[in-house]
Motif scaffolding. Structure first.
Motif, short mmCIF file in Angstrom:
data_model
loop_
_atom_site.label_atom_id
_atom_site.label_comp_id
_atom_site.label_asym_id
_atom_site.label_seq_id
_atom_site.Cartn_x
_atom_site.Cartn_y
_atom_site.Cartn_z
N ASP A 139 0.83 -1.19 0.00
CA ASP A 139 0.00 0.00 0.00
C ASP A 139 0.87 1.25 0.00
O ASP A 139 1.80 1.38 0.81
N TYR A 166 0.13 4.28 0.86
CA TYR A 166 -0.02 5.07 2.08
C TYR A 166 0.91 4.55 3.17
O TYR A 166 1.65 5.31 3.80
N ASN A 189 3.23 9.75 -3.91
CA ASN A 189 3.24 10.59 -2.71
C ASN A 189 4.32 11.65 -2.76
O ASN A 189 4.66 12.25 -1.73
N HIS A 249 -6.60 9.51 1.27
CA HIS A 249 -5.60 9.60 2.33
C HIS A 249 -6.26 9.58 3.71
O HIS A 249 -5.86 8.83 4.60
N LYS A 268 -7.77 6.10 4.48
CA LYS A 268 -6.77 5.09 4.84
C LYS A 268 -6.21 5.34 6.24
O LYS A 268 -5.95 4.39 6.99
N LYS A 269 -6.02 6.59 6.57
CA LYS A 269 -5.53 6.92 7.90
C LYS A 269 -6.54 6.46 8.96
O LYS A 269 -6.17 5.84 9.97
#
Length: 628
Positions: A85, A87, A175, A202, A205-206
């Motif tokens: 991933d 992220y 990113n 973003h 996902k966080k």
């Protein structure tokens, strides 16, 4: 012990002694049953307008600094297919690219540069810290539940826009930082939607990572040490900052952000209040959008339509089933603000701690921000990713290590969007952005602008070898070479307009005319009242004033057509190339004017490259700079 460690320890020691604050301990010393269930007392103002919130009484309520109870309803979503991933690789606990070597190379401005073509983005310059490899682009970084409806909407738009969004998302998937310095107006909306998708993805996902760790921690025996990989947060909750020039711009971004949250049960809280405060007031008519097409230039209409107030700030909180507008800054995920609005907030509160954990920065319409006050932009950016002054009840056992080390600026993704490039915006890209994933800048080759046929354009260069001396050298050449020759000419000593791009230079030239020129002149600046403008235009047209001084900011905001001009002197090339064409067209507003009746001089040096390129074209500007 380095400065960052000292500051952080000071913060922890001071905050631990305050009443009501929980002392920070290591996981081994005192594990918490549920590390994200931190409560804090926040202040909300019961007001009708964001602008008068400062003067209203506040009510204390208890809020959760990371995830509210309703967020727990969201269950873990499946991981993306197609590899690690993006992220987690970049914003996770241990980013692979964040090394001592990469940080050292960035600090000494050591970048490896390459050029290539990226589909609809065109020619790009890619920079990565020396010794690093460019990040791999991907189109699989977006969560499926966000990507599927987005692709469905793409089928209803032109193929060119879809391809542009695809190529932009591919660049964003690394990113790394992305700089779009010459964005066409017709591409603004698809670009906003693509970047908004990156931002929503973003935040989602966080949140997913935090909730997953919450579930793991809830199963840990209270007598056992929690796993070390639960560090998934910053010092404060906000992770996205969007800087914009006007409330109408905020409305456009609100539409783009909420376009990615289509659900039958989805709610937008305080939407009516937001629309009321960020749209035109009831009964107001927008003359730019209601006028006959062609009355106003397109760039002027697109920039100034709607509510153009430049003092605003709003927090947006995202949950699985709702978007909450006007959320408290310490309880929101996204902050949309103008540089002026954010600066006033920071100066009043004497704190910018809510900017300490920004992971994606978006700055749009930079050409308009430059015309407002670029110092406000620099002020806000100088407060990003700094160690907070207060702990804000942060559970430091959940804070990512690179936040504690003061390295957040090396991982923040910055996305810069502008219709044109200036030395200030290029300087921001070159000097301020420190992303270890690298940075990408789109290049554009310009063609010469179109001007009325037959006008002779005299581009006059002056010698300048140091950018620090540019303003003085320009002023000296203008007052000793250009202006004396104009005053000696019977033809050019009247009906002459002097266009001055810089506000600093404008004031300097105006003062010179007052004290030394010995001629009558009128002034059109951004500070001129409507009455002043009317009086100045009339006096110049009637010949009562021989000269008229025009600032670029005046033309940017007003876009008036000035009659009576026969001679044009550009103290420097304008930032906006369309202004050059428009001013050279002004003499022909009067009957019987021939191209041979009009004179044009442009004063320039090699440091005017960006502005010169947009007027003379890339090839022409190269020749002019060589001759300078």
């Amino acid at each position: 012990m380095n400065d960052t460690t000292t500051k952080l320890l000071t913060l922890l020691n001071v905050s631990a002694t305050k009443a009501g604050k929980r002392k920070w301990t290591t996981i081994d010393e005192q594990p918490s049953e549920k590390l994200n269930k931190r409560k804090k007392t926040a202040q909300f103002a019961a007001v009708d307008s964001e602008d008068n919130a400062e003067d209203m009484p506040v009510t204390e309520v208890v809020v959760d600094t990371e995830m509210e109870v309703e967020d727990v309803e969201m269950r873990e979503e499946p991981e993306d297919e197609g590899g690690p991933d993006a992220y987690e690789s970049h914003f996770g606990r241990t980013p692979a690219l964040l090394t001592d070597a990469s940080r050292a190379n960035i600090d000494r401005n050591a970048w490896s540069t390459s050029r290539r073509t990226r589909g609809k983005l065109g020619s790009v310059v890619e920079l990565v810290p020396e010794g690093s490899q460019p990040g791999a682009s991907s189109d699989t970084a977006i969560l499926e539940r966000l990507r599927t409806p987005f692709r469905k909407r793409q089928t209803k738009q032109p193929r060119e826009q879809t391809d542009l969004q695809k190529d932009l998302l591919s660049a964003l998937s690394t990113n790394g930082d992305v700089y779009l310095p010459s964005t066409a107006w017709e591409h603004k909306k698809p670009i906003r939607e693509a970047i908004s998708l990156q931002a929503i993805n973003h935040v989602t996902k966080k949140r997913r990572r935090i909730l997953k760790n919450n579930e793991r921690l809830s199963k840990v025996d209270s007598s056992a040490s929690p796993p070390e990989d639960v560090q998934d947060q910053g010092f404060t909750r906000p992770s996205i900052l969007i800087l914009l020039p006007f409330r109408s711009s905020a409305l456009d971004w609100f539409s783009a952000l909420t376009s990615h949250t289509p659900s039958p049960a989805f709610q937008i809280e305080n939407q009516s209040r937001f629309l009321a405060e960020y749209s035109l007031s009831p009964g107001m008519v927008d003359k730019l959008t209601t006028a006959e097409p062609g009355t106003y230039p397109r760039d002027h209409v697109e920039t100034f339509k709607g509510n153009v107030d430049d003092n605003f700030r709003v927090g947006i909180k995202l949950t699985r089933k709702s978007v909450k507008m006007f959320a408290d800054f310490y309880g929101c995920d996204i902050i949309i603000a103008s540089p002026l609005g954010l600066r006033r907030s920071i100066e009043k509160e004497k704190s910018a701690d809510y900017l300490s954990s920004i992971e994606i920065l978006i700055v749009d319409q930079m050409e308009a921000l430059a015309m407002q006050n670029w110092e406000h932009v620099k002020f806000v950016l100088s407060h990003l990713n700094k160690l907070p002054k207060d702990s804000h009840n942060t559970d430091f056992s959940r804070v990512k290590p690179w936040y504690l080390d003061g390295h957040a600026a090396y991982l923040r993704q910055s996305i810069l969007i502008s219709a044109l490039e200036t030395p200030d915006t290029r300087s921001l890209f070159n000097s301020t952005l420190k992303n270890v994933a690298g940075k990408l800048r789109v290049e554009k080759r310009w063609s010469p602008v179109q001007v009325p046929e037959g006008i002779h354009q005299n581009l006059v260069s002056f010698d300048c070898s140091n950018p620090q001396d540019e303003a003085d050298k320009r002023f000296n050449y203008f007052t000793t070479q250009i202006l004396p020759s104009v005053l000696k000419s019977a033809v050019q000593s009247s009906n002459t307009a002097i266009f001055i791009p810089s506000s600093f230079d404008f004031i300097r030239v105006q003062n010179y005319f007052k004290k030394h020129a010995g001629v009558s002149f009128a002034v059109l600046s951004e500070y001129s009242t409507n009455q002043d403008v009317s009086r100045a235009r009339q006096a110049f047209f009637n010949g009562k004033k021989s000269f008229i001084l025009i600032s670029e900011r005046f033309h940017f905001y007003k876009r008036y057509k000035i009659r009576g001009i026969r001679n044009l002197i550009f103290y420097g090339p304008p930032d906006h190339p369309e202004f050059y064409t428009e001013l050279l067209s002004c003499p022909f507003l009067d009957d019987g004017v021939e191209a041979s009746d009009v004179t044009c001089r442009v004063l320039y040096c090699k440091y005017d490259w960006f502005r010169l390129e947009r007027i003379a074209g890339t090839e022409g500007a190269l020749e002019l700079v060589k001759a300078a």
